[in-house]
Design a protein around this motif. Structure first.
Motif, PDB file in Angstrom:
ATOM      1  N   LEU A 159      23.341 -18.702 -33.500  1.00 19.03           N
ATOM      2  CA  LEU A 159      22.702 -18.776 -34.812  1.00 19.03           C
ATOM      3  C   LEU A 159      23.608 -19.447 -35.837  1.00 19.03           C
ATOM      4  CD1 LEU A 159      20.284 -18.177 -36.558  1.00 19.03           C
ATOM      5  CD2 LEU A 159      21.144 -15.848 -36.899  1.00 19.03           C
ATOM      6  N   ILE A 160      24.905 -19.218 -35.752  1.00 12.90           N
ATOM      7  CA  ILE A 160      25.843 -19.879 -36.669  1.00 12.90           C
ATOM      8  C   ILE A 160      25.775 -21.396 -36.486  1.00 12.90           C
ATOM      9  CG2 ILE A 160      28.290 -20.243 -37.171  1.00 12.90           C
ATOM     10  CD1 ILE A 160      28.689 -17.235 -36.658  1.00 12.90           C
ATOM     11  N   LYS A 161      25.690 -21.852 -35.236  1.00 13.27           N
ATOM     12  CA  LYS A 161      25.562 -23.288 -34.979  1.00 13.27           C
ATOM     13  C   LYS A 161      24.267 -23.836 -35.591  1.00 13.27           C
ATOM     14  CE  LYS A 161      28.213 -23.294 -30.655  1.00 13.27           C
ATOM     15  NZ  LYS A 161      28.149 -23.511 -29.174  1.00 13.27           N
ATOM     16  N   ASP A 162      23.184 -23.066 -35.473  1.00 11.64           N
ATOM     17  CA  ASP A 162      21.917 -23.493 -36.062  1.00 11.64           C
ATOM     18  C   ASP A 162      22.023 -23.595 -37.579  1.00 11.64           C
ATOM     19  OD1 ASP A 162      20.407 -23.676 -33.674  1.00 11.64           O
ATOM     20  OD2 ASP A 162      20.063 -21.513 -33.665  1.00 11.64           O
ATOM     21  N   MET A 163      22.672 -22.626 -38.207  1.00 10.70           N
ATOM     22  CA  MET A 163      22.802 -22.626 -39.658  1.00 10.70           C
ATOM     23  C   MET A 163      23.626 -23.818 -40.138  1.00 10.70           C
ATOM     24  SD  MET A 163      23.368 -18.525 -40.127  1.00 10.70           S
ATOM     25  CE  MET A 163      23.533 -18.521 -41.912  1.00 10.70           C
ATOM     26  N   LEU A 164      24.682 -24.142 -39.410  1.00  6.78           N
ATOM     27  CA  LEU A 164      25.500 -25.291 -39.793  1.00  6.78           C
ATOM     28  C   LEU A 164      24.725 -26.594 -39.609  1.00  6.78           C
ATOM     29  CD1 LEU A 164      28.972 -24.229 -38.349  1.00  6.78           C
ATOM     30  CD2 LEU A 164      28.284 -24.322 -40.747  1.00  6.78           C
ATOM     31  N   ARG A 165      23.856 -26.648 -38.596  1.00  5.35           N
ATOM     32  CA  ARG A 165      23.030 -27.851 -38.440  1.00  5.35           C
ATOM     33  C   ARG A 165      22.082 -28.013 -39.608  1.00  5.35           C
ATOM     34  NH1 ARG A 165      22.018 -31.793 -38.810  1.00  5.35           N
ATOM     35  NH2 ARG A 165      21.325 -33.477 -37.465  1.00  5.35           N
ATOM     36  N   LEU A 166      21.552 -26.899 -40.088  1.00  5.11           N
ATOM     37  CA  LEU A 166      20.668 -26.952 -41.241  1.00  5.11           C
ATOM     38  C   LEU A 166      21.427 -27.325 -42.511  1.00  5.11           C
ATOM     39  CD1 LEU A 166      17.809 -26.692 -42.132  1.00  5.11           C
ATOM     40  CD2 LEU A 166      18.074 -24.214 -42.272  1.00  5.11           C
ATOM     41  N   LYS A 167      22.689 -26.904 -42.617  1.00  4.59           N
ATOM     42  CA  LYS A 167      23.504 -27.329 -43.758  1.00  4.59           C
ATOM     43  C   LYS A 167      23.700 -28.839 -43.745  1.00  4.59           C
ATOM     44  CE  LYS A 167      25.236 -25.202 -46.535  1.00  4.59           C
ATOM     45  NZ  LYS A 167      24.752 -24.773 -47.869  1.00  4.59           N
ATOM     46  N   SER A 168      23.762 -29.450 -42.572  1.00  2.00           N
ATOM     47  CA  SER A 168      23.876 -30.905 -42.492  1.00  2.00           C
ATOM     48  C   SER A 168      22.623 -31.580 -43.032  1.00  2.00           C
ATOM     49  CB  SER A 168      24.126 -31.344 -41.044  1.00  2.00           C
ATOM     50  OG  SER A 168      25.388 -30.902 -40.595  1.00  2.00           O
ATOM     51  N   ALA A 201      17.670 -28.783 -55.223  1.00  2.00           N
ATOM     52  CA  ALA A 201      18.139 -27.407 -55.056  1.00  2.00           C
ATOM     53  C   ALA A 201      17.574 -26.791 -53.777  1.00  2.00           C
ATOM     54  CB  ALA A 201      17.744 -26.571 -56.270  1.00  2.00           C
ATOM     55  N   SER A 202      17.362 -27.603 -52.743  1.00  2.00           N
ATOM     56  CA  SER A 202      16.783 -27.087 -51.501  1.00  2.00           C
ATOM     57  C   SER A 202      17.609 -25.910 -50.986  1.00  2.00           C
ATOM     58  CB  SER A 202      16.713 -28.193 -50.447  1.00  2.00           C
ATOM     59  OG  SER A 202      17.999 -28.704 -50.158  1.00  2.00           O
ATOM     60  N   LEU A 203      16.914 -24.936 -50.427  1.00  2.15           N
ATOM     61  CA  LEU A 203      17.564 -23.660 -50.132  1.00  2.15           C
ATOM     62  C   LEU A 203      17.050 -23.064 -48.830  1.00  2.15           C
ATOM     63  CD1 LEU A 203      19.102 -20.980 -51.109  1.00  2.15           C
ATOM     64  CD2 LEU A 203      16.886 -20.312 -52.034  1.00  2.15           C
ATOM     65  N   PHE A 204      17.957 -22.554 -48.027  1.00  4.24           N
ATOM     66  CA  PHE A 204      17.600 -21.598 -46.991  1.00  4.24           C
ATOM     67  C   PHE A 204      18.569 -20.437 -47.118  1.00  4.24           C
ATOM     68  CE2 PHE A 204      21.074 -23.717 -44.817  1.00  4.24           C
ATOM     69  CZ  PHE A 204      21.630 -22.733 -44.015  1.00  4.24           C
ATOM     70  N   ASP A 205      18.110 -19.242 -46.826  1.00  2.00           N
ATOM     71  CA  ASP A 205      19.030 -18.114 -46.878  1.00  2.00           C
ATOM     72  C   ASP A 205      19.010 -17.320 -45.580  1.00  2.00           C
ATOM     73  OD1 ASP A 205      16.533 -16.994 -47.354  1.00  2.00           O
ATOM     74  OD2 ASP A 205      16.973 -16.444 -49.420  1.00  2.00           O
ATOM     75  N   ARG A 206      17.939 -16.530 -45.324  1.00  2.00           N
ATOM     76  CA  ARG A 206      17.915 -15.722 -44.105  1.00  2.00           C
ATOM     77  C   ARG A 206      17.385 -16.529 -42.928  1.00  2.00           C
ATOM     78  NH1 ARG A 206      19.017 -10.885 -42.653  1.00  2.00           N
ATOM     79  NH2 ARG A 206      19.401 -10.237 -44.802  1.00  2.00           N
ATOM     80  N   THR A 207      18.052 -16.376 -41.786  1.00  2.00           N
ATOM     81  CA  THR A 207      17.678 -17.081 -40.568  1.00  2.00           C
ATOM     82  C   THR A 207      17.564 -16.082 -39.418  1.00  2.00           C
ATOM     83  OG1 THR A 207      19.992 -17.504 -39.987  1.00  2.00           O
ATOM     84  CG2 THR A 207      18.886 -19.170 -41.320  1.00  2.00           C
ATOM     85  N   TRP A 208      16.804 -16.481 -38.380  1.00  2.00           N
ATOM     86  CA  TRP A 208      16.606 -15.607 -37.223  1.00  2.00           C
ATOM     87  C   TRP A 208      16.706 -16.402 -35.936  1.00  2.00           C
ATOM     88  CZ3 TRP A 208      13.577 -15.580 -41.595  1.00  2.00           C
ATOM     89  CH2 TRP A 208      13.540 -14.388 -42.342  1.00  2.00           C
ATOM     90  N   ILE A 209      17.134 -15.735 -34.876  1.00  2.00           N
ATOM     91  CA  ILE A 209      17.133 -16.323 -33.543  1.00  2.00           C
ATOM     92  C   ILE A 209      16.664 -15.261 -32.555  1.00  2.00           C
ATOM     93  CG2 ILE A 209      19.559 -15.745 -33.046  1.00  2.00           C
ATOM     94  CD1 ILE A 209      19.764 -18.414 -31.540  1.00  2.00           C
ATOM     95  N   ALA A 210      15.862 -15.669 -31.578  1.00  2.00           N
ATOM     96  CA  ALA A 210      15.309 -14.730 -30.599  1.00  2.00           C
ATOM     97  C   ALA A 210      15.657 -15.176 -29.192  1.00  2.00           C
ATOM     98  CB  ALA A 210      13.795 -14.637 -30.751  1.00  2.00           C
ATOM     99  N   ALA A 211      15.976 -14.199 -28.339  1.00  2.00           N
ATOM    100  CA  ALA A 211      16.153 -14.452 -26.913  1.00  2.00           C
ATOM    101  C   ALA A 211      14.785 -14.581 -26.263  1.00  2.00           C
ATOM    102  CB  ALA A 211      16.940 -13.306 -26.285  1.00  2.00           C
ATOM    103  N   PRO A 212      14.710 -15.218 -25.107  1.00  2.00           N
ATOM    104  CA  PRO A 212      13.407 -15.390 -24.442  1.00  2.00           C
ATOM    105  C   PRO A 212      12.838 -14.047 -24.004  1.00  2.00           C
ATOM    106  CG  PRO A 212      15.195 -16.032 -22.981  1.00  2.00           C
ATOM    107  CD  PRO A 212      15.813 -15.791 -24.313  1.00  2.00           C
ATOM    108  N   PRO A 213      11.509 -13.954 -23.901  1.00  2.00           N
ATOM    109  CA  PRO A 213      10.859 -12.693 -23.534  1.00  2.00           C
ATOM    110  C   PRO A 213      11.349 -12.118 -22.207  1.00  2.00           C
ATOM    111  CG  PRO A 213       9.252 -14.260 -24.358  1.00  2.00           C
ATOM    112  CD  PRO A 213      10.533 -14.999 -24.212  1.00  2.00           C
ATOM    113  N   ASP A 214      11.739 -13.007 -21.254  1.00  2.00           N
ATOM    114  CA  ASP A 214      12.150 -12.483 -19.951  1.00  2.00           C
ATOM    115  C   ASP A 214      13.473 -11.719 -20.019  1.00  2.00           C
ATOM    116  OD1 ASP A 214      13.848 -14.579 -20.387  1.00  2.00           O
ATOM    117  OD2 ASP A 214      13.433 -15.635 -18.514  1.00  2.00           O
ATOM    118  N   ARG A 215      14.177 -11.837 -21.148  1.00  2.00           N
ATOM    119  CA  ARG A 215      15.382 -11.035 -21.356  1.00  2.00           C
ATOM    120  C   ARG A 215      15.088  -9.813 -22.217  1.00  2.00           C
ATOM    121  NH1 ARG A 215      20.278 -13.776 -20.391  1.00  2.00           N
ATOM    122  NH2 ARG A 215      21.201 -11.766 -20.950  1.00  2.00           N
TER     123      ARG A 215
END
Length: 321
Positions: free
Chosen positions: A85-94, A106-120
């Motif tokens: 998720l940290i890697k995803d957030m840094l990509r969005l900062k780019s 003033a584009s903004l993102f604050d809360r982010t989420w990541i999910a594991a696949p259902p089979d896990r």
């Protein structure tokens, strides 16, 4: 392991982006299509909570997502998701940086989420970026971007983001050995996250100072003339930029030394801040040009950088940038 990343993007106005959405990097997309967003939310089960799900489905200006394989060697699934998720957030900062290079916003993102696949089994990790961007005038208004402007933003080849605090277990990113341009980016990030316009100007000036100063003498004059020379050949534009940066430095000095501003100065703060923001974006663009002598000079020693800047100020081949 296939994971799904999801977050809302706000304080920005985008045209309708239907279906899968507009791609902005490998596997990353921006969409406003509510059916697509609803389908993505289903991958998180009930883990988001009703408030968060309603925000993403109904109120976010746009939703950014990624659904693809994520590499990692962590045995513990929670730790794996946290790092991914940290890697995803840094990509969005780019992307956020690319949008700023297109125009002030003033584009903004604050809360982010990541999910594991259902089979896990459904496991969700969340994180936040604890700052809120404002435009150069201190406002939080939503700035419109066309599809073409969004595509320009995604195509800009920005340099690697500076190390942020806690990425390397350090209490500061301003460490010995850090590169000039990374320090410049760090101050620009601070400027954009401060709504007080006087303090915003102070951070912009500190960024320019970290970039082009090579001594502690006559700093306001040194930085102003060097920035102006990097951006313009001799003439009216160079003089105008010199005066703007010099005036911004005057406001910076008052702000950081605890002085107050007279009513006529308060009225000027927004215009000066918007002007110095434009200057910082222009300097950034000069750095990332394909063949940039400015970038090459910044990556040398202080002595060599000083010689380069003296040459474009006083040499016969004044400002060939």
């Amino acid at each position: 392991m296939k994971t799904t990343f999801l977050c809302g993007l706000d304080q920005i106005e985008l045209p309708m982006i239907s279906g899968r959405g507009e791609r902005f990097a490998d596997d990353y997309y921006i969409t406003r299509d509510r059916s697509r967003i609803t389908a993505l939310l289903e991958r998180f089960g009930n883990a988001l909570g009703s408030v968060e799900a309603r925000y993403l489905a109904d109120r976010a200006k746009a939703v950014v997502y990624r659904s693809s394989d994520t590499e990692g060697d962590e045995v513990d699934l929670g730790t794996f998701l946290e790092k991914a998720l940290i890697k995803d957030m840094l990509r969005l900062k780019s992307l956020e940086l690319g949008l700023w290079l297109v125009k002030d916003n003033a584009s903004l993102f604050d809360r982010t989420w990541i999910a594991a696949p259902p089979d896990r089994g459904i496991m969700v990790h969340t994180n936040t970026w604890a700052s809120r961007n404002s435009s150069a005038d201190g406002s939080f208004r939503a700035v419109p971007f066309s599809i073409e402007e969004l595509r320009i933003a995604r195509s800009i080849q920005t340099p690697q983001l500076p190390l942020y605090i806690r990425q390397n277990d350090s209490p500061t990113s301003l460490q010995k050995g850090s590169e000039r341009f990374s320090r410049f980016q760090y101050f620009i990030g601070a400027a954009r996250s401060i709504p007080d316009v006087a303090l915003k100007i102070a951070q912009y000036c500190s960024g320019l100072e970290a970039l082009v100063s090579t001594s502690q003498q006559e700093l306001s004059h040194q930085v102003s003339e060097r920035v102006a020379a990097v951006l313009h050949p001799p003439g009216d534009d160079r003089i105008t930029t010199y005066k703007l940066v010099k005036q911004a430095y005057g406001f910076r000095s008052k702000a950081v030394h605890g002085a107050t501003f007279k009513p006529n100065e308060v009225a000027q703060l927004k215009q000066i801040s918007k002007g110095i923001d434009r200057v910082c974006r222009a300097v950034f663009e000069a750095y990332i040009e394909d063949t940039s002598p400015f970038r090459e000079a910044l990556e040398t020693s202080d002595e060599d950088l000083n010689g380069f800047l003296i040459q474009i100020l006083l040499g016969s081949a004044a400002s060939t940038l």
